[in-house]
Design a protein around this motif. Structure first.
Motif, mmCIF file in Angstrom:
data_model
loop_
_atom_site.group_PDB
_atom_site.id
_atom_site.type_symbol
_atom_site.label_atom_id
_atom_site.label_comp_id
_atom_site.label_asym_id
_atom_site.label_seq_id
_atom_site.Cartn_x
_atom_site.Cartn_y
_atom_site.Cartn_z
ATOM 1 N N ASN A 66 115.948 73.883 120.227
ATOM 2 C CA ASN A 66 116.511 75.224 120.374
ATOM 3 C C ASN A 66 116.889 75.795 119.018
ATOM 4 O OD1 ASN A 66 117.678 77.474 121.998
ATOM 5 N ND2 ASN A 66 119.605 76.704 121.168
ATOM 6 N N LYS A 67 117.469 74.968 118.159
ATOM 7 C CA LYS A 67 117.817 75.420 116.802
ATOM 8 C C LYS A 67 116.558 75.747 116.003
ATOM 9 C CE LYS A 67 122.293 73.083 116.292
ATOM 10 N NZ LYS A 67 122.484 72.675 117.688
ATOM 11 N N PHE A 68 115.527 74.937 116.194
ATOM 12 C CA PHE A 68 114.247 75.213 115.539
ATOM 13 C C PHE A 68 113.689 76.558 115.995
ATOM 14 C CE2 PHE A 68 109.621 74.964 116.438
ATOM 15 C CZ PHE A 68 109.141 75.055 115.138
ATOM 16 N N THR A 69 113.734 76.810 117.297
ATOM 17 C CA THR A 69 113.240 78.075 117.835
ATOM 18 C C THR A 69 113.990 79.262 117.237
ATOM 19 O OG1 THR A 69 112.554 77.060 119.922
ATOM 20 C CG2 THR A 69 112.956 79.427 119.951
ATOM 21 N N ASN B 256 107.818 64.881 119.751
ATOM 22 C CA ASN B 256 106.617 65.629 119.390
ATOM 23 C C ASN B 256 105.998 66.341 120.589
ATOM 24 O OD1 ASN B 256 106.867 64.865 116.730
ATOM 25 N ND2 ASN B 256 105.477 63.130 116.903
ATOM 26 N N ARG B 257 106.032 65.704 121.755
ATOM 27 C CA ARG B 257 105.518 66.386 122.950
ATOM 28 C C ARG B 257 106.341 67.637 123.261
ATOM 29 N NH1 ARG B 257 104.341 60.952 124.520
ATOM 30 N NH2 ARG B 257 106.407 60.647 125.430
ATOM 31 N N LYS B 258 107.654 67.525 123.142
ATOM 32 C CA LYS B 258 108.525 68.671 123.393
ATOM 33 C C LYS B 258 108.362 69.735 122.310
ATOM 34 C CE LYS B 258 110.455 67.222 127.190
ATOM 35 N NZ LYS B 258 110.203 67.941 128.474
ATOM 36 N N LEU B 259 108.148 69.287 121.065
ATOM 37 C CA LEU B 259 107.918 70.243 119.979
ATOM 38 C C LEU B 259 106.647 71.037 120.233
ATOM 39 C CD1 LEU B 259 108.494 71.456 117.173
ATOM 40 C CD2 LEU B 259 107.280 69.495 116.175
ATOM 41 N N LYS B 260 105.599 70.369 120.681
ATOM 42 C CA LYS B 260 104.353 71.082 120.963
ATOM 43 C C LYS B 260 104.539 72.098 122.086
ATOM 44 C CE LYS B 260 99.414 70.532 121.626
ATOM 45 N NZ LYS B 260 99.321 71.589 122.631
ATOM 46 N N GLU B 261 105.297 71.713 123.115
ATOM 47 C CA GLU B 261 105.604 72.664 124.184
ATOM 48 C C GLU B 261 106.371 73.864 123.633
ATOM 49 O OE1 GLU B 261 107.734 70.564 127.175
ATOM 50 O OE2 GLU B 261 106.077 69.193 127.657
ATOM 51 N N THR B 262 107.264 73.609 122.702
ATOM 52 C CA THR B 262 108.042 74.690 122.094
ATOM 53 C C THR B 262 107.149 75.618 121.291
ATOM 54 O OG1 THR B 262 110.008 73.259 121.976
ATOM 55 C CG2 THR B 262 109.963 75.194 120.523
ATOM 56 N N VAL B 263 106.217 75.042 120.541
ATOM 57 C CA VAL B 263 105.281 75.862 119.765
ATOM 58 C C VAL B 263 104.401 76.689 120.697
ATOM 59 C CG1 VAL B 263 103.322 75.797 118.158
ATOM 60 C CG2 VAL B 263 105.303 74.301 117.780
ATOM 61 N N ASP B 264 103.965 76.098 121.795
ATOM 62 C CA ASP B 264 103.171 76.853 122.772
ATOM 63 C C ASP B 264 103.950 78.037 123.311
ATOM 64 O OD1 ASP B 264 101.022 75.135 122.509
ATOM 65 O OD2 ASP B 264 101.578 73.896 124.231
ATOM 66 N N GLN B 265 105.243 77.835 123.564
ATOM 67 C CA GLN B 265 106.075 78.928 124.059
ATOM 68 C C GLN B 265 106.254 80.012 123.004
ATOM 69 O OE1 GLN B 265 107.323 79.314 127.285
ATOM 70 N NE2 GLN B 265 107.693 81.368 126.448
ATOM 71 N N ASN C 84 103.397 82.316 122.992
ATOM 72 C CA ASN C 84 103.472 83.300 124.073
ATOM 73 C C ASN C 84 104.487 84.393 123.770
ATOM 74 O OD1 ASN C 84 101.558 81.980 125.686
ATOM 75 N ND2 ASN C 84 103.104 80.636 126.596
ATOM 76 N N ASP C 85 105.597 83.999 123.149
ATOM 77 C CA ASP C 85 106.664 84.960 122.865
ATOM 78 C C ASP C 85 106.331 85.888 121.706
ATOM 79 O OD1 ASP C 85 108.094 83.771 124.893
ATOM 80 O OD2 ASP C 85 109.341 82.540 123.561
ATOM 81 N N PHE C 86 105.537 85.375 120.761
ATOM 82 C CA PHE C 86 105.229 86.148 119.556
ATOM 83 C C PHE C 86 103.717 86.170 119.319
ATOM 84 C CE2 PHE C 86 109.459 84.261 118.920
ATOM 85 C CZ PHE C 86 110.212 85.422 118.818
ATOM 86 N N PRO C 87 102.991 86.913 120.131
ATOM 87 C CA PRO C 87 101.521 86.909 120.058
ATOM 88 C C PRO C 87 100.959 87.468 118.759
ATOM 89 C CG PRO C 87 102.298 88.634 121.529
ATOM 90 C CD PRO C 87 103.482 87.792 121.210
#
Length: 315
Positions: free
Chosen positions: A131-134, A190-199, A202-205
């Motif tokens: 969340n802090k990374f996001t 890393n799996r959660k980080l990749k999910e975060t990057v995917d999101q 979507n949020d910033f196309p």
């Protein structure tokens, strides 16, 4: 006229992934005027030294000839991405055209263990870290940043300072000698980080996000060290004592008293054949090897080479 990017490093802590390669054809090379790096001391080119005092000799010995703010014998992965330059302050128009690199996770996860958290508690902290990374990425985006090159975290269960300080059972050690529980946590992160990057995509196309599997590169290097010209993959080059040539009480460049004599903790005879520098960080040779594996996009999602990291993934 100098067309290479300048590196600006920000040091802070933010409390195996397989990719299906899709051809990326016809993309022009990007011309990044600057590179802004956010990460821990694995990618810090001087922030930690500026805040707490210069990293002492023999740091820097293999390339700079003297300490240069980096916790390694020479250059870091981010140095190979951008190079080393004299200009210190970016121009205003650099911000939207720059490449923003992130190298996070190791400090966040290991600090949890060192503070006494259980594995389950460390895993439970991952959402807050991400969340802090996001929030950090969002802030950069709203300031104009559009190109993001994001490294996942490496196999910290193979690092001397972790193997020396944290207890593991014999059954929890893999054939290489790494601690499986800690590497499992790194991979969960890393799996959660990749999910975060995917999101974030979507949020910033309008932004380009490249997720880079540093873990696979580093573990492959450690696992097949001899094949790639390295030896003693789990021992620090610059350290003193113990199974892993690491001593929590005296670090690289420090002084220890042996039989009444002050002895400086110096580097091994040939750092170019070693993977780990000081128990925590990688040598210049290892950093260069990892860079060579990631620069062409083979370990990236999408599989975009570094020089084309300004391009968004096609949907």
């Amino acid at each position: 006229m100098d067309t290479q990017p300048r590196i600006f490093s920000a040091f802070f802590i933010l409390l195996p992934v397989l990719f299906t390669l899709r051809p990326v054809l016809g993309l022009t090379e990007c011309h990044f005027p600057a590179l802004f790096n956010f990460g821990d001391s694995n990618s810090d080119t001087g922030g930690l030294s500026a805040a707490f005092g210069q990293a002492p000799p023999p740091n820097g010995e293999s390339y700079f000839g003297a300490p240069a703010g980096r916790y390694s014998d020479g250059r870091l992965i981010v140095d190979f991405i951008g190079g080393v330059f004299k200009d210190l302050l970016p121009k205003e128009d650099y911000f939207p055209r720059a490449l923003y690199t992130f190298d996070i996770g190791q400090n966040d996860l290991t600090s949890g263990y060192f503070s006494g958290l259980t594995t389950d508690e460390v895993i439970a902290s991952i959402p807050d870290i991400l969340n802090k990374f996001t929030i950090a990425v969002q802030n950069i985006y709203w300031q104009g940043g559009r190109s993001f090159w994001i490294h996942n975290t490496g196999p910290f269960g193979c690092l001397p300072y972790v193997l020396d300080r944290l207890l593991v059972k014999a059954a929890e050690v893999d054939p290489v000698g790494c601690a499986t529980p800690f590497n499992d946590v790194a991979q969960q992160f890393n799996r959660k980080l990749k999910e975060t990057v995917d999101q974030l995509r979507n949020d910033f196309p309008l932004a380009a996000f490249t997720y880079v599997d540093i873990y696979s590169a580093k573990y492959s290097l450690i696992h097949q060290a001899r094949k790639y010209g390295f030896d003693h993959p789990l021992r620090a080059c610059c350290g003193y004592g113990g199974t892993y040539n690491y001593n929590q009480q005296v670090g690289c460049g420090g002084t220890i008293v042996v039989n009444g004599t002050d002895i400086m903790v110096t580097s091994c005879q040939n750092p170019s054949t070693r993977i780990n520098w000081d128990g925590v960080h990688y040598t210049q040779a290892a950093n260069k090897w990892v860079f060579d594996q990631i620069v062409n996009g083979a370990l990236s999602d999408p599989p975009i080479p570094l020089k084309r990291a300004c391009h968004r993934e096609a949907h």
